[in-house]
Design a protein around this motif. Sequence first.
Motif, short mmCIF file in Angstrom:
data_model
loop_
_atom_site.label_atom_id
_atom_site.label_comp_id
_atom_site.label_asym_id
_atom_site.label_seq_id
_atom_site.Cartn_x
_atom_site.Cartn_y
_atom_site.Cartn_z
N PRO A 276 0.81 -1.23 0.00
CA PRO A 276 0.00 0.00 0.00
C PRO A 276 0.84 1.27 0.00
CG PRO A 276 -0.94 -1.60 1.51
CD PRO A 276 0.37 -2.15 1.08
N ALA A 277 1.95 1.27 0.75
CA ALA A 277 2.82 2.45 0.76
C ALA A 277 3.44 2.68 -0.61
CB ALA A 277 3.90 2.29 1.82
N LEU A 278 3.81 1.58 -1.28
CA LEU A 278 4.36 1.70 -2.63
C LEU A 278 3.33 2.30 -3.59
CD1 LEU A 278 6.64 0.97 -4.69
CD2 LEU A 278 5.52 -1.26 -4.94
N VAL A 279 2.09 1.85 -3.49
CA VAL A 279 1.03 2.38 -4.35
C VAL A 279 0.75 3.84 -4.01
CG1 VAL A 279 -1.42 2.16 -4.92
CG2 VAL A 279 0.01 0.12 -4.73
N THR A 280 0.75 4.18 -2.73
CA THR A 280 0.52 5.56 -2.32
C THR A 280 1.59 6.49 -2.88
OG1 THR A 280 -0.56 4.82 -0.29
CG2 THR A 280 0.25 7.09 -0.34
N GLU A 281 2.83 6.02 -2.85
CA GLU A 281 3.91 6.83 -3.39
C GLU A 281 3.74 7.05 -4.89
OE1 GLU A 281 7.67 5.00 -2.87
OE2 GLU A 281 8.83 6.73 -3.57
N ALA A 282 3.30 6.01 -5.59
CA ALA A 282 3.07 6.13 -7.03
C ALA A 282 1.90 7.07 -7.31
CB ALA A 282 2.82 4.77 -7.65
N ARG A 283 0.89 7.03 -6.46
CA ARG A 283 -0.25 7.95 -6.63
C ARG A 283 0.18 9.40 -6.44
NH1 ARG A 283 -4.56 4.41 -3.05
NH2 ARG A 283 -5.29 3.02 -4.74
N ARG A 284 1.07 9.61 -5.48
CA ARG A 284 1.55 10.98 -5.27
C ARG A 284 2.29 11.51 -6.48
NH1 ARG A 284 4.01 10.00 0.81
NH2 ARG A 284 2.00 9.94 1.93
N ALA A 285 2.86 10.61 -7.27
CA ALA A 285 3.57 11.02 -8.48
C ALA A 285 2.61 11.27 -9.64
CB ALA A 285 4.57 9.95 -8.89
N GLY A 286 1.30 11.07 -9.41
CA GLY A 286 0.31 11.37 -10.44
C GLY A 286 -0.32 10.17 -11.08
N ALA A 287 0.03 8.96 -10.68
CA ALA A 287 -0.54 7.77 -11.30
C ALA A 287 -1.94 7.49 -10.76
CB ALA A 287 0.37 6.57 -11.07
N THR A 288 -2.78 6.91 -11.61
CA THR A 288 -4.12 6.49 -11.21
C THR A 288 -4.08 4.98 -10.98
OG1 THR A 288 -5.11 8.25 -12.54
CG2 THR A 288 -6.55 6.43 -11.86
#
Length: 399
Positions: A276-288
């Motif tokens: 989940p933290a990995l996904v959250t970090e990717a979301r912060r970079a703009g990914a959906t």
Amino acid sequence: MAPRNLEADEREETRAGESSRRDLVVDVICVVAAFALPLGFWIALALGHDVAQKPLQRIDLVLATLAAPLVWWRRRWPMTMSIVVSVIASVSTLAAVPQAITLITVAIRCRPRLVVAATAVFVVTGSIFSVVQPNPTLPLWAAVLAVVLIAGILVAWGSFIKARRALVDSLRDRARRAEDEQSLRIEQARQLERTRIAREMHDVLAHRISLLSLHAGALEFRPDAPPDEIAKAAGVIRTSAHQALQELRDVIGVLRAPNGGEADRDRPQPTLGDVPALVTEARRAGATIDLDVRVDDPAAVPAVIGRTTYRIVQEGLTNARKHARGAAVRVTVSGDQGDGLTVEVRNWLPLRAETSQIPGAGTGIIGLGERVGLAGGHLEHGPSTAGDFRLKAWLPWTT
């Protein structure tokens, strides 16, 4: 450069065999063509037709018959055969065919200065023939000009064949080098991935063995401890030993690079709980990204499986950013003990998806497949029937 594999050697031998057979066929055809005219005259003479009435014509026929078999050795001694046949052709009309064949061979196989020399001999002997046997309907200068034009055409034809062969050989060599380099890159990617896995496994095994040493030391220094404490310590030792052996089975066959990775030993190893933290970090970079984790107890997932799951999701998100930037991604992790863990990363490809300019070497999936294979699972990747890209892995989760 690593040694070439057996398949490449077999292909090279096959090409060499095909080339030898092709050369043999061409040689036979050239000899037959060289013998065609004199053989026809000999057959006519045998049937009673007086096709060689004058002595010069009979000499012409005999010389052409002697010149024809010389074509067979034109590959071994191209310059010598060309000069000899050209000299014979200076007094033999029927030797024109072997003379042309040998000059083409010189243009194909010899250096430019030798080609010029052979062409000069061709022109000189052709001019001599025009003097010895003049054509009453053609002036001498026109006959010499025709010889020069014929020589130019033959040399141009041979030069074209030579250039084409050089181009084909160059393309084959480039293709072979590219294949060898790709094999080397794949092998390096596998070795690097094995090295990274070995480093991670070192951390896990060191932790397990240190626990064993700690509790075994406590039992050694406190043999008079209460029975329940001794039983508890023995249970911890048994569990740690079992887990250490399980981890060791997963890494058998992995070679660890010498003097490498000392700085990575203190780095915490990712688990399923870090996804989940990995996904959250990717979301912060703009990914959906849509994350769906259907695991009852993520903490119960073995460390190797959890770490491999993390790497699969990480690679899937990285590939989505590289090759389908701006596209939506769905991450699904599901499974339980006994059935195994299934990890799937899908990225949809809209018609106007923004693509990344980050270059890719194509070895990430190779390394990931090596990691999944060492964990006892299997990996699938590629476009799906739904029109999106799917990265899917199954990992064993035993009780």
